[in-house]
Design a protein around this motif. Structure first.
Motif, short mmCIF file in Angstrom:
data_model
loop_
_atom_site.label_atom_id
_atom_site.label_comp_id
_atom_site.label_asym_id
_atom_site.label_seq_id
_atom_site.Cartn_x
_atom_site.Cartn_y
_atom_site.Cartn_z
N HIS A 1 42.44 -20.71 33.88
CA HIS A 1 43.71 -20.34 33.23
C HIS A 1 44.64 -19.58 34.18
CE1 HIS A 1 46.68 -19.00 30.43
NE2 HIS A 1 46.30 -17.73 30.51
N LEU B 1 47.42 -12.44 26.26
CA LEU B 1 47.32 -13.90 26.38
C LEU B 1 48.25 -14.59 25.40
CD1 LEU B 1 43.48 -13.87 26.78
CD2 LEU B 1 45.01 -14.97 28.42
N GLN C 1 46.82 -19.41 21.11
CA GLN C 1 45.76 -20.38 21.38
C GLN C 1 46.14 -21.71 20.73
OE1 GLN C 1 42.37 -18.52 19.59
NE2 GLN C 1 42.15 -17.00 21.21
N ALA D 1 40.79 -22.80 24.25
CA ALA D 1 41.46 -21.50 24.35
C ALA D 1 40.64 -20.34 23.76
CB ALA D 1 42.85 -21.57 23.72
N ASP E 1 39.38 -17.08 25.81
CA ASP E 1 39.90 -15.79 25.37
C ASP E 1 38.78 -14.82 25.01
OD1 ASP E 1 42.24 -17.06 25.75
OD2 ASP E 1 43.08 -16.65 23.77
N ASN E 2 37.76 -15.34 24.31
CA ASN E 2 36.64 -14.46 23.94
C ASN E 2 35.94 -13.94 25.19
OD1 ASN E 2 37.19 -14.84 21.27
ND2 ASN E 2 35.65 -16.44 20.98
N ASP F 1 38.12 -11.38 26.78
CA ASP F 1 38.06 -10.13 26.00
C ASP F 1 36.81 -9.33 26.36
OD1 ASP F 1 40.36 -10.96 24.84
OD2 ASP F 1 39.51 -11.39 22.86
N ARG G 1 44.96 -22.93 27.90
CA ARG G 1 44.06 -22.28 28.88
C ARG G 1 43.43 -23.32 29.80
NH1 ARG G 1 46.37 -19.38 25.80
NH2 ARG G 1 45.52 -17.63 24.62
#
Lengths: 552, 328
Positions: A383, B31, B34, B39, B43-44, B47, B229
């Motif tokens: 990303h 971010l 999603q 995504a 993202d998780n 995080d 992403r």
């Protein structure tokens, strides 16, 4: 080899030698390591200013979303040469060539480097290389980024690109010659009374750096020579329509250029390990761990280069392997950070300019290192690769790390080099402005990248304008931060307070000679009787003895 | 009054750092939205790393600030600090803990990457269904009088084996939508091989398995949709793929992330994620019978450097059955 066999037990009496070098000696092919060190530092600093001006021009352009200050091709030329200059002409030559040459012989009790003429040759490859790089602007300047990926580099501003390649090959050659010199010097020219576990950590760092440069730099040279042939002689090493492969270049480039970031930070780690104990008045915490972690970074650092290519022509297994290897590098790096922080504990910390820059480095390098861990993992890197998140990360480790370390080193060793102290008030002002400027410029860039702004763009989506404006203001603060430093250097060099031989109460060997050092460093070579970081040990022993006496 | 024991302070600091780290890790808002299956996975993971990173940052930074304040040299103070040179258990601890953290992150990376489809580019089912024609294959069809051996080299362009492939739930299945994506200075050209539509924007249906076959006509480009992403370089001579499911209807930017020349920053378009019905409507609307085949114009330099002659263009025209583009 004969020149390396200096008699170690008797003072050299060379009547034709003056007692100290004159200003004009710095413009000659002088072979004294101290002259060469200062030549490297001053030359590199001039390039730093040039590269900085390019950065200011770029940030001015990026204050608005449209391309309205620089022509996009000129922007790319500035971007390419800013990166190239800051890496190849500022941090590497200043850290390795400047501090390495000046300090290593002094720290190990040698009269000079092992191969003084080779040393001079290595330095004098730099000015023509820099001239060649700057002259490339007459032909539009190289515009393919410091990475110079083909096919873009083979079809864009090809004359300038060829000059860029030749310039890099020259500085690469300089780096290889310097590395050979450092390895032999550290290995063979330590004063006999110095054990390996008494070798200053800066020398350990230089040893690791030199080994890394020696292994990796020829690979970049090879890759660039092939690129030069593709551009000028009709070969097709990287031309896909004739059997070439563009990804091969990326492997050759990053095999050197990832280790290059360690070339830029390992000597700085060495500087940190010297500066912190002196000003905290404490032994370095975990000497062996710091020394071996330099070597570990040197070894593991050779096997992480593909993390720069996670979105490129990289098969899945390679993405996973290099994710793991990249993450492993965080461990020895973390060991160093924790050791420096532990060195602060229980100290008597002098918060002077050198120490402020060292502590500033510690703060920012942690942030840069942590963002580096996120970049090391393929899923997240996919990303954020090629975005401003990467720009933020490497500026935190290279500006917040390397440049802060160079400043710390300059404030720390300037008295040794010139015999005069830098002004502390100007130094603190310099630190405050630099610290604010760095964070203001580079912290918001993390968000830019995560939200979707690619790097290396002269025009961008208008939604990113407010954050870019903050970054631009920060860049101007950074630009102004140089002014007190320049005034300080120029004024103090001529009229600063006399420093004396050992103004900081340092224990490593460079503090046992005069400031500036004699031409052959010492009348009589020093004998090592204690470690370079034994701060407080005798005092503590003394107080313990007194306690025992009282008990008796 | 008795002093509060150091262990209580440490415990309190640990709790506070943990709470702050968790809060930052889950409320950072850094971010974009999603819009793909991948995504939330990315993202998780981000995080989690941000949570760990925040904790480490606070601990190290807190220690630095605390030590600098507490152990600073006071005016008139002389002498040295405590001569502590090391502590083996402590050093082992701060070597082992980061090592365990990075091992965990490494294993978790592999797991996330596998769930993204990163371990499965080059699905052979796909190969049987549609062999993407890399843009540089134009050169492979050059007249035989050329001395280049590009034909042999490029005609055998393999199925993409680089990029993001099928995620586990669609592994072994053919994608619902295939789009050939060609990057060129400074535009993306999207070709739908099943319908012949050529577009300057990417149109896809929500919730469907989409495969993009990426190629580049001049220099390296990089196809990136921040909301998905996902990013993959389009490399001349190396076919790559990007397979995903969009999960949210909307319009998202398509950005070129790899430096590709002076106007690299202007190489932006968009992906429009339709409902399935809207997508069908768009497709039928744009599937007009074309009378004039359209080949995206190449710059003079491309014509000169890639050996694209008028005869070759005519040859390609004769071979292609492209229809009028909706947008270019």
């Amino acid at each position: 080899m004969a020149q390396a066999q200096l008699p170690l037990d008797t003072p050299l009496s060379l009547p034709e030698h003056p007692k100290a070098w004159k200003w004009y000696d710095y413009f000659t092919f002088n072979v004294d390591h101290k002259v060469i060190g200062i030549q490297y530092l001053v030359t590199a600093f001039i390039f730093y200013l040039i590269g900085g001006l390019m950065a200011v021009a770029m940030r001015t352009e990026l204050a608005t979303a449209d391309s309205d200050f620089l022509n996009p091709n000129l922007y790319n030329a500035f971007m390419t040469n800013h990166g190239t200059i800051m890496i190849f002409f500022w941090v590497v030559p200043a850290a390795i060539g400047g501090f390495g040459n000046y300090l290593v012989p002094l720290m190990i009790g040698a009269r000079d480097m092992a191969f003084p003429r080779l040393n001079a040759l290595a330095f004098w490859l730099n000015p023509p290389a820099g001239a060649l790089l700057l002259a490339s602007f007459l032909f539009g300047g190289a515009q393919a980024g410091w990475t110079s990926y083909p096919p873009l580099s083979t079809i864009t501003a090809t004359t300038a690109q060829s000059m860029w390649i030749l310039a890099i090959i020259l500085v690469g050659t300089s780096s290889i010659l310097g590395s050979v010199n450092f390895i032999v010097t550290i290995w063979k020219m330590k004063v006999p009374s110095m054990r390996w576990d008494q070798l200053p950590l800066f020398c350990w760092a230089m040893l690791a750096t030199s080994l890394l440069a020696l292994v990796s730099t020829p690979v970049l040279a090879a890759g660039l020579i092939l690129l030069l042939f593709d551009i000028n002689f009709g070969t097709s090493f990287y031309k896909p329509d004739a059997g070439g492969n563009v990804v091969i270049y990326q492997h050759l480039f990053w095999f050197y250029s990832h280790p290059a970031v360690y070339l830029m930070i390992l000597p700085i780690f060495g500087i940190m390990s010297e500066v912190i104990p002196v000003h905290a008045r404490k032994p370095i915490f975990g000497y062996q761990a710091i020394a071996y972690s330099s070597l570990a970074i040197c070894c593991v650092g050779l096997f992480v280069w593909v993390h720069h290519m996670f979105t490129s022509g990289t098969p899945p297994w390679m993405r996973m392997f290099f994710t793991i290897s990249t993450l492993i590098v965080a461990v020895p790096t973390g060991v160093k950070i924790f050791s420096w922080v532990a060195t602060l504990w229980g100290g008597k910390i002098r918060l002077n300019s050198a120490m402020l820059f060292a502590i500033g480095l510690l703060s920012m390098f942690v942030l840069g290192g942590l963002s580096g861990v996120t970049l090391g993992t393929a899923p997240v890197d996919i990303h954020v690769h090629d975005t401003y998140y990467v720009v933020a990360h490497f500026h935190y480790v290279l500006f917040g790390g390397s440049v802060f370390g160079l400043y710390a080193g300059i404030y720390h060793w300037f008295p040794k080099m010139t015999g005069r102290l830098l002004d502390e008030r100007l130094g603190i002002l310099h630190f405050v402005l630099t610290f604010i400027g760095t964070n203001l410029t580079f912290l918001p860039m993390h968000e830019l990248g995560l939200k979707g702004m690619p790097r290396r763009v002269a025009m961008y989506d208008p939604q990113f304008e407010p954050i870019n404006l903050i970054c631009t203001i920060g860049a101007f603060v950074l630009a102004f931060s140089i002014i007190p430093f320049l005034i300080n250097i120029i004024w103090s060099w001529n009229k600063g307070k006399i420093a004396g031989d050992n103004p900081w109460g340092g224990l490593s060997l460079e503090w046992t000679t005069s400031s500036p050092p004699l031409i052959e460093n010492w009348e009589v070579l020093p004998v090592v009787t204690k470690g370079p970081y034994d701060y407080g040990i005798e005092q503590h022993k003394g107080s313990t003895d007194e306690d025992e006496d009282e008990e008796e | 009054m008795e002093q509060i024991p150091a262990s209580i302070w440490t415990l309190t600091a640990g709790v506070v750092v943990t709470l702050i780290s968790f809060w930052v890790g889950h409320h950072h808002g850094l971010l974009p939205e999603q819009a793909s299956e991948q995504a939330p996975l990315v993202d998780n993971f981000f995080d989690i790393m941000l949570t760990i990173g925040t904790a480490l940052f606070l601990v190290v930074q807190g220690a630095i600030i605390l030590f600098v304040i507490r152990y600073r040299r006071r005016a008139g103070e002389e002498g040295d600090g405590l001569p502590v040179e090391g502590n083996l258990p402590l050093e082992a601890f701060w070597t082992a803990i980061p090592a365990l953290i990075v091992i965990f992150l490494g294993i978790y990376s592999v797991d996330i990457f596998q769930r993204m489809g990163g371990l499965n580019p080059g699905d052979h089912t796909m190969h049987a269904m549609h062999t993407p024609k890399p843009a540089v294959a134009v050169v492979a069809e050059a007249p035989s009088k050329t001395t280049s051996d590009a034909t042999a080299l490029l005609a055998a362009a393999p199925t993409p084996e680089i990029g993001i492939g099928a995620s586990p739930d669609v592994q072994g299945k053919a994608p619902d939508v295939v789009v050939d994506v060609a990057g060129m200075q400074y535009a993306w050209i999207f070709t739908y091989p099943d319908s012949g539509i050529v577009s300057g924007e990417l149109h896809i249906p929500v919730g469907k398995d989409v495969q993009l076959n990426l190629s580049a006509r001049d220099v390296i480009h990089s196809f990136w949709v921040p909301q998905f992403r996902l990013k993959q370089d389009a490399i001349p001579g190396v076919p790559t793929e990007l397979r995903f499911k969009a999960t949210k209807v909307g319009t998202y930017p398509v950005v070129c992330a790899e430096l590709c020349g002076g106007y690299h920053g202007a190489m932006r378009t968009q992906v429009i994620v339709h409902t399935p019905e809207d997508f069908e409507a768009w497709r039928s609307q744009n599937q007009a019978i074309a009378t004039t085949p359209v080949i995206p114009s190449l710059s003079d330099r491309h014509v000169e450097e890639m050996g694209v002659t008028p005869q070759l263009v005519a040859q390609v025209e004769a071979m292609t059955h492209h229809h009028s583009p909706a947008k270019l």
